[in-house]
Write an enzyme that holds these catalytic residues in place. Structure first.
Site, PDB file in Angstrom:
ATOM      1  N   ASP A  10      -2.152   6.645  -3.495  1.00 15.24           N
ATOM      2  CA  ASP A  10      -1.031   6.009  -2.801  1.00 15.24           C
ATOM      3  C   ASP A  10      -0.386   4.906  -3.632  1.00 15.24           C
ATOM      4  OD1 ASP A  10      -3.065   4.125  -2.626  1.00 15.24           O
ATOM      5  OD2 ASP A  10      -2.331   3.341  -0.721  1.00 15.24           O
ATOM      6  N   ASP A  28      -5.417   2.779  -3.859  1.00 12.72           N
ATOM      7  CA  ASP A  28      -6.734   2.721  -3.211  1.00 12.72           C
ATOM      8  C   ASP A  28      -7.034   3.942  -2.344  1.00 12.72           C
ATOM      9  OD1 ASP A  28      -4.970   2.006  -1.224  1.00 12.72           O
ATOM     10  OD2 ASP A  28      -5.926   0.091  -0.717  1.00 12.72           O
ATOM     11  N   ARG A  29      -6.020   4.737  -2.030  1.00 11.98           N
ATOM     12  CA  ARG A  29      -6.290   5.936  -1.213  1.00 11.98           C
ATOM     13  C   ARG A  29      -6.385   7.180  -2.075  1.00 11.98           C
ATOM     14  NH1 ARG A  29      -3.041   5.668   4.503  1.00 11.98           N
ATOM     15  NH2 ARG A  29      -3.765   3.588   5.077  1.00 11.98           N
ATOM     16  N   SER A  81       0.803  -1.219   0.000  1.00  7.81           N
ATOM     17  CA  SER A  81       0.000   0.000   0.000  1.00  7.81           C
ATOM     18  C   SER A  81       0.839   1.274   0.000  1.00  7.81           C
ATOM     19  CB  SER A  81      -0.970  -0.028   1.178  1.00  7.81           C
ATOM     20  OG  SER A  81      -1.883   1.024   1.072  1.00  7.81           O
ATOM     21  N   HIS A  82       0.695   2.064   1.048  1.00  6.85           N
ATOM     22  CA  HIS A  82       1.340   3.369   1.118  1.00  6.85           C
ATOM     23  C   HIS A  82       2.698   3.290   1.797  1.00  6.85           C
ATOM     24  CE1 HIS A  82      -1.161   2.285   4.454  1.00  6.85           C
ATOM     25  NE2 HIS A  82      -0.359   2.997   5.231  1.00  6.85           N
ATOM     26  N   LYS A 123     -11.249   0.054  -1.455  1.00 11.28           N
ATOM     27  CA  LYS A 123     -11.367   1.493  -1.627  1.00 11.28           C
ATOM     28  C   LYS A 123     -10.695   1.863  -2.945  1.00 11.28           C
ATOM     29  CE  LYS A 123      -7.588   1.870   1.638  1.00 11.28           C
ATOM     30  NZ  LYS A 123      -7.461   1.452   3.022  1.00 11.28           N
ATOM     31  N   ASP A 142      -0.643   1.673  -4.051  1.00 12.21           N
ATOM     32  CA  ASP A 142      -1.424   0.695  -4.808  1.00 12.21           C
ATOM     33  C   ASP A 142      -2.742   1.261  -5.333  1.00 12.21           C
ATOM     34  OD1 ASP A 142      -2.417   0.898  -2.214  1.00 12.21           O
ATOM     35  OD2 ASP A 142      -3.246  -1.122  -2.255  1.00 12.21           O
TER      36      ASP A 142
HETATM   37  C1  G1P Z   1      -4.616   2.083   8.379  1.00 15.11           C
HETATM   38  C2  G1P Z   1      -5.803   3.012   8.372  1.00 15.11           C
HETATM   39  C3  G1P Z   1      -7.054   2.238   8.030  1.00 15.11           C
HETATM   40  C4  G1P Z   1      -6.858   1.494   6.717  1.00 15.11           C
HETATM   41  C5  G1P Z   1      -5.614   0.644   6.791  1.00 15.11           C
HETATM   42  C6  G1P Z   1      -5.304  -0.023   5.454  1.00 15.11           C
HETATM   43  O1  G1P Z   1      -4.793   1.115   9.369  1.00 15.11           O
HETATM   44  O2  G1P Z   1      -5.956   3.662   9.595  1.00 15.11           O
HETATM   45  O3  G1P Z   1      -8.132   3.121   7.963  1.00 15.11           O
HETATM   46  O4  G1P Z   1      -7.957   0.670   6.455  1.00 15.11           O
HETATM   47  O5  G1P Z   1      -4.499   1.448   7.143  1.00 15.11           O
HETATM   48  O6  G1P Z   1      -5.105   0.921   4.450  1.00 15.11           O
HETATM   49  P1  G1P Z   1      -4.098   1.233  10.816  1.00 15.11           P
HETATM   50  O7  G1P Z   1      -2.622   1.404  10.561  1.00 15.11           O
HETATM   51  O8  G1P Z   1      -4.674   2.449  11.455  1.00 15.11           O
HETATM   52  O9  G1P Z   1      -4.461  -0.033  11.510  1.00 15.11           O
HETATM   53 ZN    ZN Z   2      -3.218   1.537  -0.416  1.00 14.64          ZN
END
Ligand code: G1P
Ligand code: ZN
Length: 542
Positions: free
Chosen positions: A276, A280-281, A112-113, A375, A278
């Protein structure tokens, strides 16, 4: 020819909410990837001859793992594998492809990010046939299997050419190398009024999209510039790089600072957005105004009917618990259901599948709808563009009018990253123990109404998820939430979410941190965040 290779379990292959996420060198250990992928296959039933979707965000080690998964899928008996060209698929695009081609499931390679590169993060996630992340019973089965694994199956083949769109035969399995963008772009054309958005760009509307050298670059080029006629250079940093150019592909105000600065500057474009690693954000910034993800969810929900894909209105809205209550007010006005779920996109899946909600969102820059089961960053950007095109107003005007109707939920999140895990856990435990005595007390002149540890009762499958975050409610609608991140890869991350409601006739132009200063101080009084973490300020404020 299929080989069966003897192996031994690793002790750390427990998938979290977003799959198995570790540093690249961990994944590079011999058999590490193979063990996990075989554990996924072993945990599934009935995929013989079925289709598997495969793709990733292009980060370092993506290509190597793509080859391993292809060879293992063939050896394990999948009939067909659909892989994005060059091994690329954004997470929402992968979700769409799984659904569109009725695949058995999909493997998404992404962290992801999180940063990428040889010392960065990597991840493997399994999604099921509805296109969404595997539910806990599946990830548990994968984990159990990973602890007992003794062998894996892999086809003995040369590397497959994934760089050319083609249909191939790989050890008896059909491999379709597909354009990663085409199906996704076509779906977006069906949801949004591309003609109206095209006219908007023609009229001189200026947009800046920062792909952060991550997966959405090719999608943004194709959709915004080629199909919607936005000028060249609308998309910036659009070449996906294995290390994201050394940056952190998380579209928040810290990592997307250059975009933020441009949007606040004298020659700001009309609309700025980012996504981000991948895809999705999303980050949404209008000229001179940042829209919090919580507000974005509310504003999108209030205006979604302006887009063709949502012209029949919404069935309901869901938000994660820490997300602000702004969307609740929209749901109330529309007379539709509102659901509050634990953090993590997977909790929306049941509600979407049951047709109870149409739009979902999280404060962490995730917004999406029933079009896929993840997302979707570009979806949110396109819905904003559709709304801007139809309303003919600026982002600022739309936000101002929204607050005049619904009131404003001032909102911020403070993150304390890489905190010592023992200390962070102790803080949460002490706070949990204190909860029953908090109600009725006053902190900095603000009266606490109630406090609890959020638990969720899934209305669809009846499952219960406990300990999902500590909530402290004050009189007048203010709220503090404290929880530990479930996605970090080193130490603990403490997240503090702060919210205060200002009525429709109140002041909506305050600076956010100032508007919330008392509550932020109260949070420290109550939880002792600074003392416990040993930090005098958060690492990231969003
Ligand atoms: C974080 C975000 C959450 C999101 C997740 C995956 O999780 O807060 O909303 O779904 O990344 O992208 P957290 O690190 O808070 O558990
Ligand atoms: Zn992501």
């Amino acid at each position: 020819m299929t080989k069966t290779i003897a192996t031994q379990p690793f002790d750390d292959q427990k998938p979290g909410t977003s799959g198995l996420r570790k540093k690249v060198p961990v994944f590079q250990q011999p058999h590490y990837v193979e063990n996990f992928v075989q554990s996924i296959f072993d945990a599934l039933e009935g995929f013989e001859g079925e289709t598997l979707v495969l793709g990733g965000d292009g980060r370092y080690y993506n290509r190597e793992v793509i080859q391993k998964v292809i060879a293992m899928a063939a050896a394990n008996g999948f009939g067909r594998l659909i892989v994005g060209q060059e091994g690329i698929l954004s997470t929402p695009a992968a979700s769409h492809i799984i659904r569109k081609y009725k695949a058995f499931g999909g493997i998404i390679l992404s962290a992801s990010h999180n940063p990428g590169g040889p010392q960065g993060d990597f991840g493997i996630k399994y999604n099921v046939g509805n296109g969404g992340p595997a539910p806990e019973k599946v990830t548990d089965a994968i984990y159990q299997r990973s602890k007992a694994i003794t062998r894996y199956k892999i086809a003995d083949i040369a590397a497959v050419d994934i760089d050319t769109v083609a249909t191939l035969d790989v050890a008896g399995m059909t491999v379709d190398v597909i354009d990663p963008v085409a199906d996704y772009a076509q779906m977006m054309e069906g949801l949004f009024d591309f003609d109206a958005i095209r006219k908007l760009f023609k009229s001189g509307f200026r947009m800046r999209f920062d792909a952060m050298h991550a997966v959405t670059g090719p999608y943004a080029k194709e959709i915004f510039e080629h199909r919607l006629g936005a000028p060249d250079h609308t998309a910036r940093n659009y070449h996906p790089l294995p290390d994201f150019g050394g940056h952190h592909p998380d579209p928040n105000l810290v990592n997307a600072k250059p975009l933020y600065d441009e949007m606040m500057g004298p020659d700001a474009p009309d609309f700025g957005a980012a996504s981000d690693g991948d895809g999705d954000r999303n980050l949404i910034i209008g000229r001179g105004i940042f829209i919090t993800p919580s507000d974005s969810l509310a504003m999108l929900a209030a205006n979604a009917h302006l887009a063709p894909g949502y012209s029949d209105g919404l069935k309901g809205i869901a938000r994660s618990m820490p997300t602000s209550g702004a969307a609740d007010r929209v749901a109330e006005k529309l007379g539709i259901g509102m659901y509050e779920t634990p953090t993590g996109w997977k909790f929306f899946g049941n509600l979407l599948d049951a047709g109870m909600v149409t739009i979902c969102g999280e404060e962490s820059a995730g917004t999406g709808s029933n079009h896929v089961r993840e997302k979707d960053g570009l979806w949110a950007v396109l819905l904003w563009l559709n709304i801007l095109a139809v309303r003919g107003e600026s982002v600022k005007e739309i936000a101002r009018k929204h607050w005049e109707i619904y009131g404003r939920n001032y909102y911020t999140r403070h993150d304390y990253e890489e905190v010592d895990a023992t200390r962070a856990n102790r803080m949460i435990e002490e706070l949990r123990a204190k909860l029953p005595s908090l109600a009725g007390t006053t902190v900095r002149g603000m009266k606490i109404e109630r406090a609890d540890d959020f638990s969720y009762h899934d209305p669809v499958d009846g499952s219960v998820s406990e300990h999902q975050g500590i909530r402290i409610f004050f009189e007048g609608g203010a709220r503090l939430v404290l929880r530990l991140s479930g996605t970090g890869t080193s130490g603990a991350t403490v997240r503090l979410y702060v919210e205060r409601y200002e009525v429709a006739t109140g002041r909506h132009d305050l600076e956010t941190q100032a508007a919330l200063a008392d509550l932020i101080a109260a949070a420290d009084d109550i939880a002792g965040i600074r003392a416990h973490t040993g930090r005098d300020r958060p690492s990231v404020i969003t």
